[in-house]
Design a protein around this motif. Structure first.
Motif, PDB file in Angstrom:
ATOM      1  N   ILE A 377      57.532  70.295  -7.871  1.00  0.00           N
ATOM      2  CA  ILE A 377      56.864  70.155  -9.172  1.00  0.00           C
ATOM      3  C   ILE A 377      57.486  71.114 -10.182  1.00  0.00           C
ATOM      4  N   MET A 378      57.716  72.356  -9.760  1.00  0.00           N
ATOM      5  CA  MET A 378      58.317  73.348 -10.651  1.00  0.00           C
ATOM      6  C   MET A 378      59.713  72.906 -11.097  1.00  0.00           C
ATOM      7  N   ASP A 379      60.505  72.383 -10.145  1.00  0.00           N
ATOM      8  CA  ASP A 379      61.874  71.963 -10.466  1.00  0.00           C
ATOM      9  C   ASP A 379      61.894  70.800 -11.453  1.00  0.00           C
ATOM     10  N   PHE A 380      60.932  69.885 -11.302  1.00  0.00           N
ATOM     11  CA  PHE A 380      60.884  68.738 -12.212  1.00  0.00           C
ATOM     12  C   PHE A 380      60.455  69.158 -13.611  1.00  0.00           C
ATOM     13  N   ASP A 381      59.709  70.262 -13.698  1.00  0.00           N
ATOM     14  CA  ASP A 381      59.267  70.737 -15.009  1.00  0.00           C
ATOM     15  C   ASP A 381      60.396  71.445 -15.743  1.00  0.00           C
ATOM     16  N   LYS A 382      61.063  72.392 -15.051  1.00  0.00           N
ATOM     17  CA  LYS A 382      62.160  73.119 -15.714  1.00  0.00           C
ATOM     18  C   LYS A 382      63.042  73.817 -14.690  1.00  0.00           C
ATOM     19  N   GLN A 383      64.286  74.087 -15.104  1.00  0.00           N
ATOM     20  CA  GLN A 383      65.216  74.914 -14.336  1.00  0.00           C
ATOM     21  C   GLN A 383      65.379  76.218 -15.106  1.00  0.00           C
ATOM     22  N   ILE A 384      65.013  77.338 -14.485  1.00  0.00           N
ATOM     23  CA  ILE A 384      65.061  78.593 -15.222  1.00  0.00           C
ATOM     24  C   ILE A 384      66.442  79.240 -15.096  1.00  0.00           C
ATOM     25  N   SER A 385      66.791  80.011 -16.090  1.00  0.00           N
ATOM     26  CA  SER A 385      68.106  80.639 -16.153  1.00  0.00           C
ATOM     27  C   SER A 385      68.113  81.951 -15.372  1.00  0.00           C
ATOM     28  N   LYS A 386      69.315  82.438 -15.079  1.00  0.00           N
ATOM     29  CA  LYS A 386      69.451  83.718 -14.409  1.00  0.00           C
ATOM     30  C   LYS A 386      68.935  84.847 -15.301  1.00  0.00           C
ATOM     31  N   ASN A 387      69.123  84.694 -16.610  1.00  0.00           N
ATOM     32  CA  ASN A 387      68.628  85.721 -17.543  1.00  0.00           C
ATOM     33  C   ASN A 387      67.112  85.859 -17.464  1.00  0.00           C
ATOM     34  N   LEU A 388      66.415  84.720 -17.306  1.00  0.00           N
ATOM     35  CA  LEU A 388      64.958  84.757 -17.213  1.00  0.00           C
ATOM     36  C   LEU A 388      64.521  85.430 -15.908  1.00  0.00           C
ATOM     37  N   VAL A 389      65.243  85.155 -14.810  1.00  0.00           N
ATOM     38  CA  VAL A 389      64.947  85.814 -13.535  1.00  0.00           C
ATOM     39  C   VAL A 389      65.169  87.318 -13.671  1.00  0.00           C
ATOM     40  N   ALA A 390      66.271  87.693 -14.323  1.00  0.00           N
ATOM     41  CA  ALA A 390      66.575  89.111 -14.529  1.00  0.00           C
ATOM     42  C   ALA A 390      65.471  89.786 -15.346  1.00  0.00           C
ATOM     43  N   GLU A 391      65.032  89.107 -16.397  1.00  0.00           N
ATOM     44  CA  GLU A 391      63.974  89.672 -17.242  1.00  0.00           C
ATOM     45  C   GLU A 391      62.687  89.860 -16.437  1.00  0.00           C
ATOM     46  N   MET A 392      62.360  88.861 -15.594  1.00  0.00           N
ATOM     47  CA  MET A 392      61.147  88.944 -14.773  1.00  0.00           C
ATOM     48  C   MET A 392      61.211  90.146 -13.835  1.00  0.00           C
ATOM     49  N   ILE A 393      62.351  90.320 -13.168  1.00  0.00           N
ATOM     50  CA  ILE A 393      62.482  91.397 -12.183  1.00  0.00           C
ATOM     51  C   ILE A 393      62.498  92.766 -12.854  1.00  0.00           C
ATOM     52  N   VAL A 394      63.185  92.873 -13.982  1.00  0.00           N
ATOM     53  CA  VAL A 394      63.239  94.158 -14.700  1.00  0.00           C
ATOM     54  C   VAL A 394      61.852  94.539 -15.223  1.00  0.00           C
ATOM     55  N   ARG A 395      61.133  93.541 -15.757  1.00  0.00           N
ATOM     56  CA  ARG A 395      59.798  93.807 -16.305  1.00  0.00           C
ATOM     57  C   ARG A 395      58.798  94.228 -15.235  1.00  0.00           C
ATOM     58  N   CYS A 396      58.996  93.712 -14.008  1.00  0.00           N
ATOM     59  CA  CYS A 396      58.076  94.067 -12.911  1.00  0.00           C
ATOM     60  C   CYS A 396      58.042  95.573 -12.671  1.00  0.00           C
ATOM     61  N   GLU A 397      59.213  96.211 -12.850  1.00  0.00           N
ATOM     62  CA  GLU A 397      59.349  97.641 -12.527  1.00  0.00           C
ATOM     63  C   GLU A 397      58.793  97.919 -11.131  1.00  0.00           C
TER      64      GLU A 397
END
Length: 535
Positions: A377-397
């Motif tokens: 379901i997630m894949d059919f909705d959107k494919q996220i970029s590596k930049n977005l993954v990086a932002e998520m991980i950095v923001r998690c701290e």
């Protein structure tokens, strides 16, 4: 000194030029201008790269007098970006030199940069545009790589006139037909993209043609299938085809055909899992269960995945207490022996632990089925970029990720989002081991065998020790998570996933199956560190 440098770098370009300047820079480490020259020559030929260079505190545009045309091209390029008073002369010089370098080296990046600069101030080059268009078309049709043809086309679309566009469309249609005939599907999809850029295919036609190529590629592999052999790309290709036509008005029979092929491959997938001893049957109707959660978008799916619980030991024991532990056959078998695919013993457990491992395996397989359903379901909705993954991980701290390991976690988690769980596993397993040691050390526990003559780090098996007697992660890591990591990663009576992957004892098929679980449990440890670890 300037004369010596000019003599060394004369008639050198690209990597060869950068290599020579790196040697000169190392031998003259105190000379900031040489260092700046090396940084300029090593930089990518993009506005972003040059702007990043200009932001560096110690960078100044080199004033070195030289005859090397690449150095001159780059200096004029960066002066234009800076808004030099004579910036139009700078850009003319830069374009002239970049084209000259291309003619000397056949390195396409210089031609592409020249075209990007021309596009910025097209009016300055009005008289040169017809000749530049013809030159670009000759280069484009002489390139053997579809990828580089598309890159050059992207940079030169502003140049191409209607007559040339029509000829290019005929050329790319022929290339597309040839690629499909030769079963070269990646180039074929690039040619479809080129025809979209030339407006031969509108956006909907582009998606349909791309979907058809994915389907044809999967069909080709189906015809090449050998018995009892895993082909991980067949199912993913059919799914990619179905994704492409999401929201596009297509013949319903096309969509139905793809769905039927996907279901057929999924049945084959499940049968292969059974054949290698993975029991995937569950009383739960997974699609129905997911439907009740109202998961329709990427974000709701992602949040649901994070809410799924780790195997709960206390509840599982209550279930066992209700079962008859004196089964007729169990009195004869006090031990359960586990074997590898080569017939060697990987683990031994008593009946109680065997039942617990069975329950863990069943729960784990159910979770994997749920994750896959939600991930679709997630894949059919959107494919996220590596930049977005990086932002998520950095923001998690997240304290689970040491600062110097963020990049590797980003690559591993991103690979999982791209459904490449084989690559994701290879990236994440070593980082999980390092992070668990990091967590232990944050709690002032030692992870090195200091009493040994050679003081190596403790193994992951030692780190995940489950005895409640002050082991490395006892009272630091949530008990259910610790037991599950032990069972999944290192226990020979469990999956033993870490050891199987690291020692090449697992098939790509099995790795693809369990890799999604490793990816999920890593996401939970990153996003929910405070819930699972005491820092």
């Amino acid at each position: 000194m300037t004369e010596q440098i000019n003599e060394i770098i004369k008639d050198k370009y690209s990597n060869e030029l950068a290599y020579e300047l790196s040697k000169i820079s190392r031998n003259n480490s105190a000379d900031n201008e040489i260092k700046n020259l090396y940084e300029l020559v090593s930089s990518e030929l993009t506005d972003d790269a040059f702007n990043n260079l200009l932001k560096e505190a110690n960078f100044n545009v080199p004033e070195l007098q030289t005859e090397n045309i690449e150095v001159l091209a780059r200096i004029n390029d960066i002066k234009f970006i800076l808004g030099n008073p004579d910036k139009l002369s700078c850009i003319k010089e830069s374009v002239k030199f970049y084209i000259e370098i291309y003619e000397k080296t056949d390195d396409l990046k210089y031609m592409i940069r020249a075209l990007e600069l021309v596009r910025k101030v097209k009016s300055v080059f009005t008289q040169n545009l017809p000749q530049l268009e013809q030159k670009t078309l000759l280069i484009l049709t002489s390139l053997e790589s579809a990828y580089y043809q598309l890159k050059l086309l992207d940079s030169s679309l502003f140049l191409i006139q209607e007559t040339s566009s029509s000829k290019l469309i005929d050329y790319f249609i022929f290339q597309l037909e040839q690629s499909l005939e030769k079963k070269q599907f990646n180039p074929a999809r690039i040619y479809v993209k080129a025809l979209n850029k030339l407006k031969h295919f509108d956006n909907n036609q582009f998606k349909i043609q791309t979907a058809l190529s994915f389907e044809e590629e999967a069909d080709h592999y189906v015809l090449q299938k050998e018995p009892n052999t895993y082909y991980p790309n067949i199912l993913s290709l059919y799914i990619d085809a179905l994704k492409r036509i999401k929201g596009v008005a297509v013949d319903e029979s096309f969509k139905t055909r793809l769905e039927q092929k996907i279901k057929k491959e999924q049945k084959i997938h499940i049968e292969m899992l059974r054949n290698i001893g993975i029991e995937v049957e569950t009383r739960l109707n997974i699609p129905e269960l997911v439907t009740t959660q109202n998961i329709k978008k990427f974000n709701s799916g992602f949040n649901f995945l994070l809410s799924l619980p780790i195997f709960d030991l206390a509840n599982s024991k209550k279930i066992f207490e209700k079962q008859d532990k004196e089964h007729f056959w169990q009195q004869f078998f006090q031990e359960n022996v586990y074997y590898t695919s080569k017939g060697t013993v990987s683990g031994i457990s008593d009946t109680e632990n065997h039942d617990l491992n069975f329950a863990r395996g069943h729960y784990r397989n159910t979770i994997i089925s749920i994750i896959k359903e939600v991930k679709h379901i997630m894949d059919f909705d959107k494919q996220i970029s590596k930049n977005l993954v990086a932002e998520m991980i950095v923001r998690c701290e997240s304290p689970f990720i040491p600062n110097d390991r963020q990049y590797l976690f980003i690559e591993g988690i991103y690979s999982g989002f791209q459904n490449n769980f084989i690559l994701s596993s290879h990236l994440l397993i070593p980082q999980i081991e390092n992070s668990l040691k990091h967590i232990a050390e944050l709690n002032n526990r030692n992870t090195v065998r200091l009493s040994d003559d050679i003081q190596n780090d403790n193994t992951l098996g030692s780190i995940l020790g489950t005895d409640q007697n002050g082991k490395m992660l006892d009272d630091i890591c949530d008990r259910d998570l610790l037991l599950e990591l032990n069972s999944f990663l290192v226990d020979g009576a469990g999956i033993n996933y870490r050891n199987k992957v690291c020692h090449g004892l697992i098939s790509p098929f099995e790795m693809g199956y369990y890799g999604i679980y490793l990816w999920w449990i890593t996401l939970k440890m990153i996003k929910q560190t405070d819930e699972y670890f005491r820092i």
